[in-house]
Motif scaffolding. Structure first.
Motif, mmCIF file in Angstrom:
data_model
loop_
_atom_site.group_PDB
_atom_site.id
_atom_site.type_symbol
_atom_site.label_atom_id
_atom_site.label_comp_id
_atom_site.label_asym_id
_atom_site.label_seq_id
_atom_site.Cartn_x
_atom_site.Cartn_y
_atom_site.Cartn_z
ATOM 1 N N HIS A 128 0.931 -1.104 0.114
ATOM 2 C CA HIS A 128 -0.086 -0.055 0.189
ATOM 3 C C HIS A 128 0.870 1.260 0.061
ATOM 4 O O HIS A 128 2.083 1.207 0.702
ATOM 5 C CB HIS A 128 -1.242 0.071 1.325
ATOM 6 N N ASP A 129 0.305 2.334 -0.507
ATOM 7 C CA ASP A 129 1.129 3.632 -0.716
ATOM 8 C C ASP A 129 1.868 4.191 0.705
ATOM 9 O O ASP A 129 2.636 4.746 0.728
ATOM 10 C CB ASP A 129 0.326 4.583 -1.436
ATOM 11 N N SER A 130 1.020 3.680 1.635
ATOM 12 C CA SER A 130 1.306 4.514 2.810
ATOM 13 C C SER A 130 2.449 3.832 3.519
ATOM 14 O O SER A 130 3.197 4.297 4.249
ATOM 15 C CB SER A 130 0.087 4.178 4.011
ATOM 16 N N MET A 131 2.836 2.632 2.761
ATOM 17 C CA MET A 131 4.154 1.887 3.612
ATOM 18 C C MET A 131 5.358 2.791 2.973
ATOM 19 O O MET A 131 6.430 2.948 3.626
ATOM 20 C CB MET A 131 4.338 0.742 2.762
ATOM 21 N N ILE A 132 5.332 3.621 2.049
ATOM 22 C CA ILE A 132 6.179 4.621 1.535
ATOM 23 C C ILE A 132 6.455 5.605 2.518
ATOM 24 O O ILE A 132 7.530 5.999 3.074
ATOM 25 C CB ILE A 132 6.028 5.310 0.158
ATOM 26 N N ASP A 133 5.260 6.174 3.089
ATOM 27 C CA ASP A 133 5.513 7.124 4.250
ATOM 28 C C ASP A 133 6.028 6.561 5.354
ATOM 29 O O ASP A 133 6.975 7.246 6.200
ATOM 30 C CB ASP A 133 4.041 7.717 4.386
ATOM 31 N N TYR A 134 5.896 5.338 5.644
ATOM 32 C CA TYR A 134 6.400 4.649 6.846
ATOM 33 C C TYR A 134 7.741 4.391 6.661
ATOM 34 O O TYR A 134 8.738 4.840 7.676
ATOM 35 C CB TYR A 134 5.635 3.225 7.112
ATOM 36 N N PHE A 135 8.334 3.920 5.792
ATOM 37 C CA PHE A 135 9.798 3.789 5.371
ATOM 38 C C PHE A 135 10.552 4.933 5.635
ATOM 39 O O PHE A 135 11.665 5.166 5.856
ATOM 40 C CB PHE A 135 9.897 2.694 4.533
ATOM 41 N N CYS A 136 9.976 6.082 4.808
ATOM 42 C CA CYS A 136 10.639 7.285 4.690
ATOM 43 C C CYS A 136 10.600 8.088 6.211
ATOM 44 O O CYS A 136 11.706 8.549 6.432
ATOM 45 C CB CYS A 136 9.815 8.126 3.774
ATOM 46 N N GLY A 137 9.650 7.889 6.754
ATOM 47 C CA GLY A 137 9.398 8.737 8.067
ATOM 48 C C GLY A 137 10.336 7.764 9.121
ATOM 49 O O GLY A 137 11.157 8.193 9.841
ATOM 50 N N ALA A 138 9.564 6.720 9.460
ATOM 51 C CA ALA A 138 9.624 6.133 10.703
ATOM 52 C C ALA A 138 11.194 5.461 10.729
ATOM 53 O O ALA A 138 12.063 5.218 11.807
ATOM 54 C CB ALA A 138 8.723 4.951 11.205
ATOM 55 N N VAL A 139 11.299 4.888 9.592
ATOM 56 C CA VAL A 139 12.766 3.845 9.502
ATOM 57 C C VAL A 139 14.071 5.083 8.931
ATOM 58 O O VAL A 139 14.957 5.074 9.474
ATOM 59 C CB VAL A 139 12.574 2.777 8.306
ATOM 60 N N ALA A 140 13.774 5.461 7.796
ATOM 61 C CA ALA A 140 14.624 6.223 7.255
ATOM 62 C C ALA A 140 15.419 7.449 8.028
ATOM 63 O O ALA A 140 16.349 7.621 8.244
ATOM 64 C CB ALA A 140 14.345 6.642 5.704
#
Length: 649
Positions: free
Chosen positions: A498-510
């Motif tokens: 899902h597109d929201s995974m992009i936001d999760y990986f960019c914010g919470a992880v990266a």
């Protein structure tokens, strides 16, 4: 092509439906009946069944392959069993209400709005946030063209088409990023979706169909394209409707945005080309009430039990009823704790599904959306390792393998974020993983020098790690990613679950786990603090450069910023917002600050009160900046705010 579809009882073909075999879209309609990759409930259930099967004593490679094919075709895991009551007796589909500005049919499902007599002939643009239910709403409307349920609206008389634009453009060799589309691009897209070669003869035939054939109900997801391509496609759709809407054809566009029809450059292109009048009626999707989530969760586990009984010979086992009951009690507390008015942490179908995927016993420590996504990502990777265990390269096995997988997923997400898209060409994705420096790192890393500033003495895994062909092939099969399977495309595309995974990986992880996945971000203690880590001062400055630095698209970092905030303790979040107040003044930066505050942990009441004071001051700051000399006003507001904070500590 002949396709037999098993209908869930008591579903039946609507007597006034257009027979699929009489449409040039017959093959497309048959494929849609069997396509379940965007029904996340079934993706999760298939994963669970495959993982259980792989633990079975008699499992072999051939049995695994056969079982995988069985799950793809089984009646209980087909789209119709999700959208209409299956023989399991559990109703998984939950209608998403449309907030329709014209009011006729408003507050009801998309099908109800389209079927309402006052709305005949109107075209809609569904504006909603990521995961709000656009896909579920449009797919149900697609099937409602054929099937009737007593007491519910339906759409007989339409021949539906889900126009999947990016692979179609690739097949047609049309690049909307750099070139304006040909005048007949929508006709070409329709033919290509039907797998009919585009020739002068077939284009003439399409024109005749549009004039004399059954009405088309066309669904288009505008988010699948970069911004420039979206605008050009929107103009082409508007041109198509000006010429053919009088025959009764209708178009439903979906777009992930929070801006108005006038403000958004893509949506403003969906206007009459001669008069500039509106062609589309804008509407939003309402948040789901929290009781919907509770009903869905119970139905999910009832459905899971039905599947366990069906596939018991393959090693499937149902979760004990008392564990499910205890789990639902914990989840209800979790939902209630995160409710804010009509909104809750499960107010969208996506988050409702993600909560359902939490294994009973693992929900105690989840407080924020970032916690939820972290648990979901971990579950997917663990299951993928179990499913592909004998086929995975050694470097992708175990805990270190999951960390290595997270690095790769984060890099792909950052590349999508930097390009403003939700997918990558598979060739581009492979190059990013094999040779990250072949493309300038600054073009896809959070910002130039972000990792160098924080790690001057060592190579950083997000930037330096490389992957061989075997690893990449395995990663592309993981359930958090989707790859196109369109044999007509010269190269495929890869997207996230899902597109929201992009936001999760960019914010919470990266950003939050800048050293490597899992470090330094660790679970907060019950009081909202994290004594096991200390973020360096340089981190705050580096993160602000990413979120609100010169030339940064701050609007694009709103959601990643929210996920980042969900990984921080209350004190860390306070420090980040405090520095942001000194740094920025534009309204979009204030919006980012508010997003950070909205995602704060709820455990620490004193820090929450301090953050509420920040939230109130932010609005006042925008107003005063507009009326008085900015620099002096900013400092005055900060001084007043700091004094206020001292009084409430």
């Amino acid at each position: 092509m002949t396709t037999t579809t098993t209908l869930p009882t008591p579903l039946s073909i609507h007597p006034d439906a257009v027979p699929p075999g009489q449409s040039f879209l017959a093959e497309h309609i048959a494929r849609e009946h069997g396509r379940g990759d965007d029904i996340l409930a079934f993706v999760s259930m298939r994963q669970r069944l495959l993982a259980a099967s792989n633990q079975h004593a008699e499992q072999t490679a051939d049995r695994h392959r056969d079982f995988t094919q069985l799950l793809k075709k089984h009646e209980l895991l087909q789209p119709l069993s999700f959208f209409y009551e299956a023989r399991s007796g559990a109703q998984l589909y939950r209608p998403v209400s449309v907030d329709y500005e014209e009011k006729a049919g408003g507050g009801k499902s998309l099908t109800a709005v389209l079927a309402h007599s006052e709305n005949q002939g109107q075209h809609l643009v569904l504006r909603a946030t990521s995961g709000a239910g656009k896909t579920i709403a449009t797919r149900r409307a697609f099937f409602d063209c054929f099937y009737g349920v007593v007491g519910e609206p339906s759409l007989p008389g339409f021949s539906p088409c889900n126009l999947d634009v990016p692979p179609l453009l690739e097949t047609l060799s049309v690049d909307l990023q750099s070139n304006d589309p040909p005048d007949d691009i929508v006709l070409q897209l329709l033919l290509t979706q039907a797998r009919i070669a585009v020739t002068a003869s077939t284009l003439r035939a399409m024109q005749r169909w549009l004039q004399f054939g059954p009405r088309l109900l066309i669904f288009v997801d505008l988010n699948r394209l970069p911004e420039a391509a979206r605008r050009r496609l929107a103009r082409s759709l508007a041109s198509f409707l000006q010429e053919h809407a009088q025959q009764g054809h209708r178009l439903i566009a979906t777009f992930r945005t929070t801006q108005s029809l006038k403000e958004d450059t893509t949506l403003s292109s969906l206007r009459h080309l001669r008069t500039s009048g509106p062609l589309f009626v804008p509407c939003n999707l309402d948040p789901l009430p929290s009781e919907n989530a509770e009903h869905y969760l119970r139905a999910f586990w009832e459905y899971d039990t039905c599947l366990a009984e069906e596939f018991a010979p393959h090693g499937a086992k149902a979760v004990a009823p008392h564990l499910v009951d205890d789990h639902l009690t914990l989840v209800k507390r979790f939902i209630d704790r995160n409710a804010r008015g009509k909104e809750s942490l499960v107010s969208t179908p996506l988050l409702m599904q993600f909560v359902s995927e939490i294994e009973p016993g693992n929900s105690q420590h989840i407080e924020t959306a970032a916690d939820l996504y972290r648990e979901i990502v971990r579950n997917h990777l663990v299951r993928d390792q179990a499913e592909f265990n004998n086929q995975l390269p050694d470097l992708l096995l175990g805990t270190k393998g999951r960390t290595r997988s997270l690095v790769a997923l984060t890099r792909l997400a950052l590349a999508m974020r930097s390009r403003g898209v939700s997918q990558l060409d598979t060739t581009v994705a492979r190059n990013l993983l094999q040779q990250p420096h072949a493309t300038n790192v600054a073009s896809w890393a959070p910002s130039a020098g972000f990792y160098d500033l924080l790690n001057p003495q060592r190579s950083h895994c997000y930037v330096e790690a490389t992957y061989d062909e075997a690893e990449i092939n395995s990663l592309f099969q993981f359930s958090l990613l989707r790859t196109s399977e369109d044999e007509r495309a010269t190269t495929g595309v890869i997207t996230f679950l899902h597109d929201s995974m992009i936001d999760y990986f960019c914010g919470a992880v990266a950003l939050g786990e800048y050293l490597s996945p899992g470090s330094p971000a660790q679970a907060r203690t019950h009081d909202g603090t994290n004594p096991q880590r200390s973020l360096p001062d340089d981190w705050y400055q580096a993160v602000l450069d990413v979120l609100v630095g010169d030339g940064v698209d701050t609007q694009g970092w709103l959601k990643p910023g929210g996920f980042l905030a969900g990984t921080l303790s209350a004190d860390e979040l306070e420090k980040l917002v405090r520095q942001m107040l000194f740094k920025v003044s534009e309204s979009q930066h204030v919006a980012l600050s508010r997003k950070l505050l909205d995602e704060r942990p709820t455990s620490d009441s004193s820090s929450s009160r301090r953050l509420e004071a920040y939230s109130a001051a932010l609005v006042g700051r925008v107003l005063t900046d507009a009326r008085y000399e900015p620099q002096r006003t900013r400092q005055l507001m900060i001084d007043v705010l700091m004094d206020h904070l001292e009084t409430i500590q």
